[in-house]
Enzyme design. Structure first.
Site, PDB file in Angstrom:
ATOM      1  N   LYS A 104       4.156  -1.575  11.317  1.00  0.00           N
ATOM      2  CA  LYS A 104       4.783  -2.768  10.750  1.00  0.00           C
ATOM      3  C   LYS A 104       5.897  -3.306  11.672  1.00  0.00           C
ATOM      4  O   LYS A 104       6.189  -2.718  12.704  1.00  0.00           O
ATOM      5  CB  LYS A 104       5.331  -2.435   9.355  1.00  0.00           C
ATOM      6  CG  LYS A 104       4.253  -1.910   8.384  1.00  0.00           C
ATOM      7  CD  LYS A 104       3.196  -2.951   8.127  1.00  0.00           C
ATOM      8  CE  LYS A 104       2.244  -2.692   6.998  1.00  0.00           C
ATOM      9  NZ  LYS A 104       1.560  -1.432   6.894  1.00  0.00           N
TER      10      LYS A 104
HETATM   11  C1  LIG Z   1      -1.256  -4.648   2.278  1.00  0.00           C
HETATM   12  C2  LIG Z   1      -0.697  -3.255   2.177  1.00  0.00           C
HETATM   13  N1  LIG Z   1      -0.226  -2.839   1.001  1.00  0.00           N
HETATM   14  C3  LIG Z   1       0.293  -1.601   0.856  1.00  0.00           C
HETATM   15  C4  LIG Z   1       0.366  -0.718   1.914  1.00  0.00           C
HETATM   16  C5  LIG Z   1       0.910   0.655   1.697  1.00  0.00           C
HETATM   17  O1  LIG Z   1       2.074   0.877   2.460  1.00  0.00           O
HETATM   18  P1  LIG Z   1       2.473   2.351   2.933  1.00  0.00           P
HETATM   19  O2  LIG Z   1       1.536   2.763   4.020  1.00  0.00           O
HETATM   20  O3  LIG Z   1       3.878   2.192   3.420  1.00  0.00           O
HETATM   21  O4  LIG Z   1       2.384   3.242   1.745  1.00  0.00           O
HETATM   22  C6  LIG Z   1      -0.113  -1.106   3.162  1.00  0.00           C
HETATM   23  C7  LIG Z   1      -0.037  -0.178   4.291  1.00  0.00           C
HETATM   24  O5  LIG Z   1      -0.373  -0.373   5.388  1.00  0.00           O
HETATM   25  C8  LIG Z   1      -0.662  -2.407   3.306  1.00  0.00           C
HETATM   26  O6  LIG Z   1      -1.143  -2.834   4.481  1.00  0.00           O
END
Ligand SMILES: Cc1ncc(COP(=O)(O)O)c(C=O)c1O
Length: 424
Positions: A223
């Site tokens: 990110k």
């Molecule tokens: C669109 C979206 N939502 C939720 C998440 C979940 O985030 P995390 O990996 O920090 O748990 C991601 C992770 O890449 C994502 O791309």
């Protein structure tokens, strides 16, 4: 670390503006690395990657030398800096974007019997948070230009059971928040915007983070800003913020540090919660990383501009559209293959680009196609035809702020080479 810093300075120089030569000359199949030809570059360029510099490392080290490794002073500092950056009145940190989504679904009051509408073109976590609450995710199709949820399709899916809407800012392009908020207002629904791709994006001149009822971010290494693992929810609702602060701490009404400084031992668990806390070590990293957000965004926008310019005239692929009312954050750079103009399928193009050492990826397999969603929840192909057609054509090209100009040119060269070989 030194070479990396030098690299990112070089990146900020930008690209020379030049007109891309049209790739009309066919490329011989033997030239492709997948068939034994020389690859465009010697080492694999990943599709996404973090940048960590010496200031980041020192910030983490200083917390390691302090009294509080978790739930200390760095949490509030990170949350305040984040809230200020997106213009929100509250920011609540979590151990991941997934935990943040879960907390937002809890705060929205989702429970068994409720439905929540979301897009199929997302990471499974967006829909899974609805399941964690025992509620039912309902998928509404996307628009063909940006691949974001289509407000018209969304409106058709509203039922007496709908309690929430979860639009996703796909690839860093804000969803159509104005019509989505209108639908939510009409039916009394809570809007949880999954902005895990969209830190720093703007919609109608406003930064993402203070438009929906709750906005969720992720700090995964690919990110714009990373804490390794981590997440955040921003909201203007004091009530939602308080519910989520307890939710991340077992549902307990006070924190250990507050009790220690007040000389108290007594605490009460007032709701069911989890341990979803983001440790101080990672908050310190987040505080430092946030300082680089604007530079990271500027670099990603530069890369996107260069790609878009280079691929404008290339027959065989289509970049995502950028709508007039948005300024995307470019978490990803997905392109759709015009399969009608090519002699092969996405899988072969994917393999050929990988062989050229371009670390392409695919975002996303439609959530309702996953075996769990099919077998346990009865979903099937054909529910969201626009998203499903897009999925068969999608390839994400490398996109991260640490890419050098040469990395970007390598991607463009490899795409032209591979598409040039398979064009009809
Ligand atoms: C669109 C979206 N939502 C939720 C998440 C979940 O985030 P995390 O990996 O920090 O748990 C991601 C992770 O890449 C994502 O791309």
């Amino acid at each position: 670390m030194r070479p990396r810093m030098a690299r990112s300075c070089e990146c900020l120089l930008g690209f020379p503006r030049r007109k891309e030569p049209m790739t009309t000359t066919p490329v011989s199949p033997q030239a492709l690395a997948v068939n034994g030809g020389s690859p465009v570059r010697a080492t694999l360029l990943p599709y996404g990657r973090q940048s960590v510099d010496e200031d980041d490392i020192q910030a983490v080290v200083s917390v390691l030398r302090s009294d509080w490794l978790t739930t200390g002073p760095k949490i509030a500092e990170f949350e305040e800096a984040f809230a200020a950056l997106v213009g929100a009145s509250n920011a609540v940190s979590f151990s991941s974007g997934t935990a943040a989504l879960h907390a937002a679904a809890f705060a929205a009051g989702l429970q068994p019997g409720d439905e929540a509408i979301t897009t199929p073109l997302t990471f499974a976590a967006t829909a899974n948070c609805v399941l964690y609450q025992g509620a039912t995710p309902v998928f509404a199709d996307v628009t063909a230009d940006t691949l974001n949820i289509d407000p018209e399709q969304m409106a058709k899916k509203v039922s007496a059971k709908t309690r929430a809407i979860l639009p996703v800012d796909y690839a860093g392009h804000p969803a159509q928040l104005t019509p989505i908020l209108e639908i939510a207002g009409k039916h009394g629904l809570v809007v949880i915007e999954d902005a895990c791709h969209a830190l720093g994006a703007e919609y109608r001149g406003r930064r993402i983070g203070n438009i929906a009822d709750m906005t969720v971010f992720s700090f995964h290494p690919v990110k714009h800003v990373t804490t390794g693992e981590g997440g955040m929810v921003t909201t203007s609702s004091q009530r939602f913020a308080e519910i989520m602060r307890k939710f991340r701490n077992h549902g307990i009404s006070s924190e250990a540090r507050q009790r220690q400084s007040a000389g108290q031992w007594h605490y009460e668990m007032v709701q069911l919660g989890f341990n979803y806390r983001l440790p101080d070590i990672l908050c310190a990293l987040g505080i430092q990383q946030l300082k680089k957000l604007d530079a990271n965004l500027a670099r990603r926008r530069q890369i996107a501009l260069r790609y878009t310019e280079a691929f404008r005239e290339v027959s065989g692929l289509i970049p995502l559209a950028v709508r007039a009312d948005e300024n995307p954050a470019w978490h990803l750079y997905p392109v759709r293959l015009e399969l009608e103009k090519l002699t092969t399928c996405r899988a072969q193009i994917f393999r050929a680009l990988r062989a050229e050492n371009i670390g392409v990826n695919v975002h996303y397999i439609p959530v309702h196609w996953h075996p769990y969603y099919r077998d346990q929840l009865g979903h099937k192909e054909g529910e969201c035809p626009v998203a499903e057609d897009a999925y068969e054509r999608l390839i994400s090209l490398p996109m991260f702020h640490g890419m050098s100009n040469q990395d970007v040119e390598d991607v463009i060269e490899a795409v032209n080479k591979v598409i040039g070989c398979f064009r009809k």
